[in-house]
Motif scaffolding. Structure first.
Motif, PDB file in Angstrom:
ATOM      1  N   SER A 247      40.111 -61.118  68.499  1.00 43.09           N
ATOM      2  CA  SER A 247      40.041 -61.271  67.050  1.00 43.09           C
ATOM      3  C   SER A 247      38.680 -61.795  66.620  1.00 43.09           C
ATOM      4  N   LYS A 305      47.042 -70.521  62.259  1.00 40.96           N
ATOM      5  CA  LYS A 305      47.183 -69.067  62.292  1.00 40.96           C
ATOM      6  C   LYS A 305      47.364 -68.501  60.891  1.00 40.96           C
ATOM      7  N   LYS A 306      48.227 -69.104  60.090  1.00 40.65           N
ATOM      8  CA  LYS A 306      48.456 -68.605  58.732  1.00 40.65           C
ATOM      9  C   LYS A 306      47.190 -68.725  57.888  1.00 40.65           C
ATOM     10  N   LEU A 309      44.898 -65.893  58.923  1.00 45.62           N
ATOM     11  CA  LEU A 309      45.381 -64.609  58.413  1.00 45.62           C
ATOM     12  C   LEU A 309      45.114 -64.474  56.920  1.00 45.62           C
ATOM     13  N   PHE A 411      43.090 -58.703  61.890  1.00 46.57           N
ATOM     14  CA  PHE A 411      44.374 -59.175  61.344  1.00 46.57           C
ATOM     15  C   PHE A 411      45.524 -58.779  62.269  1.00 46.57           C
ATOM     16  N   CYS A 412      45.486 -57.547  62.751  1.00 50.08           N
ATOM     17  CA  CYS A 412      46.547 -57.065  63.651  1.00 50.08           C
ATOM     18  C   CYS A 412      46.586 -57.859  64.952  1.00 50.08           C
ATOM     19  N   LEU A 415      47.982 -61.384  64.411  1.00 48.45           N
ATOM     20  CA  LEU A 415      49.433 -61.412  64.211  1.00 48.45           C
ATOM     21  C   LEU A 415      50.181 -61.570  65.529  1.00 48.45           C
ATOM     22  N   LYS A 418      50.520 -66.059  69.804  1.00 48.99           N
ATOM     23  CA  LYS A 418      51.699 -66.928  69.802  1.00 48.99           C
ATOM     24  C   LYS A 418      51.384 -68.378  70.163  1.00 48.99           C
TER      25      LYS A 418
END
Length: 436
Positions: A247, A305-306, A309, A411-412, A415, A418
């Motif tokens: 990313s 993470k949010k 994103l 972005f993908c 997502l 984890k």
């Protein structure tokens, strides 16, 4: 647990010296190579890319070496202190070589200087997570970035004050010929030295590490990474690490393509002045600086993470909107301000997510991984975007669609991550900032 704001600011002085140098390097060195030593643009670009290429190997290497270093000054401080001292001396040599017009001396000193900067960049960045509990690293990284940008602003102001500019026949701005560059070399070198000395004299790395480890032992949950330095990551955590690093590569592919080619985009697509891009890019920088601390606090509430994103979506929206703008307009100031905010959301949280999966014993190595992937993108994206613009004949209008594609790809990949996030703290557990 509380974040010691004062201590974090002082640790950030090392990063501030680094950004002061790179701001100066990116603006002044290309001019000297082309206009003082008479090199062609291709040769100049090749020399300027040496740092990015060498960093792919050197940043992880010296990050890992600092992990294994044990001295009375600590693990990171010796690299930062002696690396800065060497860099300052080499900048004095560069000033002398520029004044005398000796290209062999200039080139040799420049190679040594780039090596020296690679020696202590990873240790300087790894210092913060060494002495900051994991739940507080996004907030600390926001402060570190804010302090670091002060170094870049300082160098910019000094270049404006100490160097005279003039316009060429084509309307482009460049530094006036015949002036001395020695003052700007010495001023930036002095700033770097004073910044690092203040950090070294006001912080004791070994003491801070011990205090942090005691605080962690008293209450911080273990991270997702291995229990001890050098152990293999669990497979799910390794997958998350690789996805985060991918990313990083992808969003740097998008962002650096825009920042690198935007001045030429303004001229080719909008028929605007060469200096037009500076105002838009400065708007992005100012917005990022203003957003660092609020975004660090936001990530403590909603998670890293949010926040990342959201930043990617914001930047993707701006890139997409720019695709439909066919002439110079004030709307671009708003779009670039939003780009700066999105970029700050990513920067504040991505590095802490990477080192979240490390242990206290290998933070430097993970820091090197982070910068190696960002540097790899900065090598690849000018080549790939240039191929599309020039060789395939798509022109500069392909720049923003190019950025949209790589931004959405990042972005993908994010997502699917984890691990490495910070859990929003329970009420009363963590304090955002200590104002004492």
């Amino acid at each position: 647990m509380k974040l010691d704001t004062k201590r974090t600011v002082l640790i950030g002085f090392g990063f501030m010296s680094i950004l002061a140098f790179w701001q100066f390097y990116d603006q002044v060195i290309p001019h000297l190579l082309e206009n003082v030593f008479g090199l062609r643009t291709f040769t100049t670009n090749a020399i300027m890319s040496i740092d990015n290429v060498s960093s792919l190997l050197l940043l992880p290497l010296f990050g890992a070496l600092s992990d294994r270093t044990r001295t009375r000054l600590g693990r990171r401080t010796p690299y930062i202190l002696f690396g800065t001292l060497a860099a300052v001396c080499l900048m004095a040599v560069l000033a002398a070589a520029t004044a005398s017009g000796s290209f062999p001396l200039f080139f040799g000193a420049l190679l040594c200087l780039l090596l020296t900067m690679s020696v202590y960049r990873s240790p300087a960045v790894a210092y913060m997570p060494d002495v900051t509990p994991k739940p507080l690293r996004s907030k600390a990284n926001a402060i570190i970035n804010l302090v670091g940008y002060i170094g870049g602003i300082f160098s910019t102001l000094m270049m404006m004050l100490l160097l005279k500019s003039e316009k060429g026949p084509d309307g482009s701005s460049h530094y006036a010929s015949g002036q001395s560059f020695t003052p700007i070399f010495l001023v930036v070198a002095a700033f770097m030295l004073v910044s690092v000395l203040l950090m070294v004299l006001t912080t004791r790395e070994n003491d801070l590490v011990e205090r942090t480890q005691a605080a962690v032992a008293a209450g911080e949950e273990a991270g997702a990474g291995p229990a001890k330095a050098g152990e293999k990551l669990p497979r799910p955590v390794l997958r998350s690490l690789l996805l985060i690093l991918l990313s990083v590569f992808l969003w740097f592919m998008a962002y650096n393509a825009v920042t690198t080619a935007f001045s030429r985009y303004c001229v080719t697509v909008w028929n605007a002045d060469l200096s037009t891009s500076s105002g838009y890019l400065m708007c992005a920088t100012v917005a990022a600086i203003a957003a660092f601390v609020p975004l660090g606090m936001l990530s403590g509430r909603v998670g890293r993470k949010k926040t990342i994103l959201l930043g990617i979506l914001l930047m993707s929206f701006c890139y997409l909107s720019a695709c439909f703008i066919t002439e110079q307009t004030p709307v671009m100031y708003l779009l670039f301000a939003l780009v700066g905010i999105g970029w700050a959301a990513i920067n504040v949280n991505s590095f802490p997510m990477v080192v979240e999966m490390s242990t206290a014993g290998d933070t430097g190595r993970y820091t090197g991984y982070y910068y190696a992937f960002s540097m790899a993108a900065q090598i690849c994206t000018p080549l790939l975007s240039g191929l599309l613009i020039d060789n395939l004949g798509l022109g500069y209008r392909v720049l923003f669609p190019y950025a949209v594609v790589f931004s959405l790809l990042s972005f993908c990949t994010m997502l699917m991550v984890k691990h490495g996030d910070s859990k929003p703290p329970k009420k009363g557990t963590l304090e955002a900032f200590d104002n004492d």
